[in-house]
Design a protein around this motif. Sequence first.
Motif, PDB file in Angstrom:
ATOM      1  N   ASN A 229     -39.352  17.586  19.637  1.00 49.95           N
ATOM      2  CA  ASN A 229     -38.471  16.551  19.523  1.00 49.95           C
ATOM      3  C   ASN A 229     -38.961  14.926  19.359  1.00 49.95           C
ATOM      4  N   ASP A 230     -40.693  14.814  19.286  1.00 49.70           N
ATOM      5  CA  ASP A 230     -41.200  13.631  18.718  1.00 49.70           C
ATOM      6  C   ASP A 230     -41.394  13.924  17.370  1.00 49.70           C
ATOM      7  N   LEU A 231     -41.988  15.211  17.002  1.00 49.93           N
ATOM      8  CA  LEU A 231     -42.565  15.575  15.633  1.00 49.93           C
ATOM      9  C   LEU A 231     -41.564  15.499  14.558  1.00 49.93           C
ATOM     10  N   SER A 232     -40.407  15.810  14.978  1.00 47.07           N
ATOM     11  CA  SER A 232     -39.326  15.804  13.980  1.00 47.07           C
ATOM     12  C   SER A 232     -38.958  14.412  13.291  1.00 47.07           C
ATOM     13  N   GLY A 233     -39.299  13.270  13.872  1.00 42.16           N
ATOM     14  CA  GLY A 233     -39.092  12.166  13.462  1.00 42.16           C
ATOM     15  C   GLY A 233     -37.452  11.449  13.726  1.00 42.16           C
ATOM     16  N   MET A 234     -36.723  12.438  14.281  1.00 42.11           N
ATOM     17  CA  MET A 234     -35.414  12.206  14.580  1.00 42.11           C
ATOM     18  C   MET A 234     -35.274  10.845  15.396  1.00 42.11           C
ATOM     19  N   ASP A 235     -36.087  10.861  16.387  1.00 44.11           N
ATOM     20  CA  ASP A 235     -35.830   9.865  17.595  1.00 44.11           C
ATOM     21  C   ASP A 235     -36.211   8.435  16.807  1.00 44.11           C
ATOM     22  N   VAL A 236     -37.200   8.385  15.942  1.00 42.25           N
ATOM     23  CA  VAL A 236     -37.726   7.222  15.417  1.00 42.25           C
ATOM     24  C   VAL A 236     -36.454   6.849  14.333  1.00 42.25           C
ATOM     25  N   ALA A 237     -35.997   7.778  13.501  1.00 44.66           N
ATOM     26  CA  ALA A 237     -34.692   7.578  12.798  1.00 44.66           C
ATOM     27  C   ALA A 237     -33.578   7.024  13.289  1.00 44.66           C
ATOM     28  N   ARG A 238     -33.370   7.346  14.546  1.00 45.79           N
ATOM     29  CA  ARG A 238     -32.467   6.946  15.262  1.00 45.79           C
ATOM     30  C   ARG A 238     -32.472   5.221  15.428  1.00 45.79           C
ATOM     31  N   LYS A 239     -33.907   4.981  15.942  1.00 41.96           N
ATOM     32  CA  LYS A 239     -34.062   3.350  16.043  1.00 41.96           C
ATOM     33  C   LYS A 239     -33.998   2.761  14.851  1.00 41.96           C
ATOM     34  N   LEU A 240     -34.233   3.411  13.702  1.00 37.66           N
ATOM     35  CA  LEU A 240     -34.188   2.583  12.331  1.00 37.66           C
ATOM     36  C   LEU A 240     -32.763   2.515  12.075  1.00 37.66           C
ATOM     37  N   VAL A 241     -31.782   3.446  12.472  1.00 36.42           N
ATOM     38  CA  VAL A 241     -30.451   3.317  12.090  1.00 36.42           C
ATOM     39  C   VAL A 241     -29.805   2.128  12.971  1.00 36.42           C
ATOM     40  N   ILE A 242     -30.288   1.978  14.285  1.00 34.47           N
ATOM     41  CA  ILE A 242     -29.850   0.874  15.023  1.00 34.47           C
ATOM     42  C   ILE A 242     -30.217  -0.447  14.571  1.00 34.47           C
ATOM     43  N   LEU A 243     -31.382  -0.537  14.168  1.00 35.97           N
ATOM     44  CA  LEU A 243     -31.797  -1.898  13.396  1.00 35.97           C
ATOM     45  C   LEU A 243     -31.211  -2.090  11.946  1.00 35.97           C
ATOM     46  N   ALA A 244     -30.889  -1.038  11.207  1.00 37.96           N
ATOM     47  CA  ALA A 244     -30.198  -1.241   9.999  1.00 37.96           C
ATOM     48  C   ALA A 244     -28.825  -1.633  10.256  1.00 37.96           C
ATOM     49  N   ARG A 245     -28.121  -1.014  11.111  1.00 40.03           N
ATOM     50  CA  ARG A 245     -26.625  -1.574  11.442  1.00 40.03           C
ATOM     51  C   ARG A 245     -26.642  -2.920  11.980  1.00 40.03           C
ATOM     52  N   GLU A 246     -27.788  -3.283  12.714  1.00 40.78           N
ATOM     53  CA  GLU A 246     -27.825  -4.710  13.432  1.00 40.78           C
ATOM     54  C   GLU A 246     -27.976  -5.558  12.210  1.00 40.78           C
ATOM     55  N   ALA A 247     -28.668  -5.190  10.996  1.00 41.25           N
ATOM     56  CA  ALA A 247     -28.822  -6.194   9.913  1.00 41.25           C
ATOM     57  C   ALA A 247     -27.642  -5.910   9.036  1.00 41.25           C
ATOM     58  N   GLY A 248     -26.787  -5.196   9.121  1.00 41.89           N
ATOM     59  CA  GLY A 248     -25.407  -5.332   8.376  1.00 41.89           C
ATOM     60  C   GLY A 248     -25.064  -4.176   7.435  1.00 41.89           C
ATOM     61  N   TRP A 249     -26.305  -3.223   7.720  1.00 38.69           N
ATOM     62  CA  TRP A 249     -25.877  -1.848   6.718  1.00 38.69           C
ATOM     63  C   TRP A 249     -25.395  -0.875   7.541  1.00 38.69           C
ATOM     64  N   PRO A 250     -24.289  -0.313   7.212  1.00 42.34           N
ATOM     65  CA  PRO A 250     -23.695   0.806   7.852  1.00 42.34           C
ATOM     66  C   PRO A 250     -24.181   2.113   7.520  1.00 42.34           C
ATOM     67  N   LEU A 251     -25.534   2.085   8.186  1.00 41.69           N
ATOM     68  CA  LEU A 251     -26.232   3.504   7.837  1.00 41.69           C
ATOM     69  C   LEU A 251     -26.032   4.589   8.913  1.00 41.69           C
ATOM     70  N   SER A 252     -26.019   5.781   8.330  1.00 43.46           N
ATOM     71  CA  SER A 252     -25.831   7.056   9.172  1.00 43.46           C
ATOM     72  C   SER A 252     -27.150   7.790   9.173  1.00 43.46           C
TER      73      SER A 252
END
Lengths: 389, 389
Positions: B241-264
């Motif tokens: 669950n750490d090594l997959s990078g998916m938890d990190v990716a979720r955080k990046l999606v949250i920041l991208a959306r905050e910045a106005g990019w509707p990222l999935s």
Amino acid sequence: MNTCAPPLVDQLQPLPLTATTPGSTARRRVLAVGLIGPGRVGSALLAQLRAAQPRLARDAGLDLRLCGVAASKRMWLDCDDPELRVGLGSGAERAQIWRPGNLDEFAAHVTGDDGRHALLIDCSANDAVAERYADWLAAGIHVVTPNKLAGSGPLQRWHAIRAACANGGARFRYEATVCAGLPIVQTLRDLLDTGDELLAIDGMFSGTLAWLCNRHDGNHPFSTLVREAHALGYTEPDPRNDLSGMDVARKLVILAREAGWPLSLEEVDVQSLVPPELAALSPEAFMQRLPELDAPMASQLAAARAGGGVLRHVASLDRHGHASVKLVVLPAAHTFAHTRLTDNIVQFTTRRYCDNPLVVQGPGAGPEVTAAGVFTDLLRIAESLGVRA
Amino acid sequence: MNTCAPPLVDQLQPLPLTATTPGSTARRRVLAVGLIGPGRVGSALLAQLRAAQPRLARDAGLDLRLCGVAASKRMWLDCDDPELRVGLGSGAERAQIWRPGNLDEFAAHVTGDDGRHALLIDCSANDAVAERYADWLAAGIHVVTPNKLAGSGPLQRWHAIRAACANGGARFRYEATVCAGLPIVQTLRDLLDTGDELLAIDGMFSGTLAWLCNRHDGNHPFSTLVREAHALGYTEPDPRNDLSGMDVARKLVILAREAGWPLSLEEVDVQSLVPPELAALSPEAFMQRLPELDAPMASQLAAARAGGGVLRHVASLDRHGHASVKLVVLPAAHTFAHTRLTDNIVQFTTRRYCDNPLVVQGPGAGPEVTAAGVFTDLLRIAESLGVRA
């Protein structure tokens, strides 16, 4: 620090006023704003506010009304009087009148008599303005400033300002007094407000001194680096204002008071890099005698290196409220040994952030980022406003 | 991430309610709070709120009323009914009633029917709770969460949540979804709200992966380090669950959306450290075959070192909204090469912070600091409340 920024009012564009347009948000708020001190930071702030007005009105339901700009000798006032209105074809134009500078008249103009929310922004570096904060706050006028004079000045004035906030409900914010736009004061406030306990603050609060320490590697005399920093505009016109450490000490006092310690500037243990015999010279004479700094700096660097360390100019506040500003020897692996050239860095050690502190790093000076720090404070105050005319 | 924190309600102390005491501030505000998910973070938050209640009432004019705690199967409700009141001699005691868990009933209880300000805090990791945010916000109930599911989940739900905020005036805050208590989401918000332009976000958002990269110096096989991190509790029970990078990716999606990019989440270019052939194994079988990661990690490290660089696990978002999470080679002098073992670090590059970015660094996980991030959001909402019953 300049004692007073040059008045640039003559070069300012008229400030467009936001027409109140219906937006999608449920809450609409109006905030009347007056700017004191249209110097480099003040002018950058006006440009930022002007650019943001339409977006804030549309997305945040916030109508920013820029009501005037006061310089030391003149002030510009927005005016409602239809007799004075400048008609340019659209309903949005309003009159602009000029008056001799007068802080009382200025504050009264921004506040109005209609119960509006009013905010005065002090971008001057003028102690006489800081002297008025308590009265304005007591009258319900919010105050925001990047000016360190109130936060690090006489304790009696500081206490009067805090009391005026507590009694009147107006807010005094000063994020940009410490490291410009970096989130430092707010971060400390949040740590404390959520019940964390401050154990220490350590930081490099001067980009100039950080640059000098980073570059001081033994290959060039210290005086050569100071001259280079001076030529690059990294130092104040008189570099002693940086080398004395007093500006750093003011920032430390502001953070100490934020943390609840009623610290005075005089209580900070400040090690000046300027030898006493050079302190009273004219700026020109000082620059000529700069090489007298080389030998002591070289010997401190050699001592640091002998122990495998690096030399850094660090401000520190401990859990007992003891504050110091001085050159210290740090291990080569220390975070402060790896900052970018002119970066500021602030490290909060708390009960929760104990093994690894919370660190904020980045440029801590410059008109645009300082203005952005002021703007952030303005937005925080705007968020807290109820809906009033 | 656990699918649901174990219900700890049985071990909770009754929540003392703040008696409304006159303070020195002009504005008194009441905020009714309901907590969903009393796991490790939720319990830490309850302890922080309980400790802060008297201070907030006295210094900030804020009466926090803790109205209930909901776990997955049961919920505790504070109750006004005098018939049910538990009399313990003081007027402050109130009844506490138990019910089967029911989110509708819970929200209605916290909201009441007296027009009070209400806030629901979701410390569960339950998608069914995130599914309710939009309705609550539309009904004027503020929502705060450290739960990444709404911020990084389906875009349609995200848009519904934003629309509910815009229309209803209630606020949705989620600072603790990214690096726990570090000021990341707020800092990004402030940069954008003051008119700065985001050019890039780069960071190490996983303390586990930062630790592994920092320790992976060629002296120990990567698998040995993973086992050590697992034994120290630095990894999730299943380290994939750490090594997959998916938890990190979720955080990046949250920041991208905050910045106005509707990222999935699906659009993030994620490089998993888990080879596909190990992805579907049982946790036990995966741990046995861990050494299969050693050769590829050793070869990447050797390649990085051959060029004088270091290997770091970095999440990046560029100015076009392109997002990636992967191992990258960085110069040895890079800020990310000098973090403390498990520290998170986030670097904002903007138009204003262009040559030198703005950097926030520190521990980005743990119940206490995560709860403090949630608490900070609560305080921001409280600051924005008008005076109501």
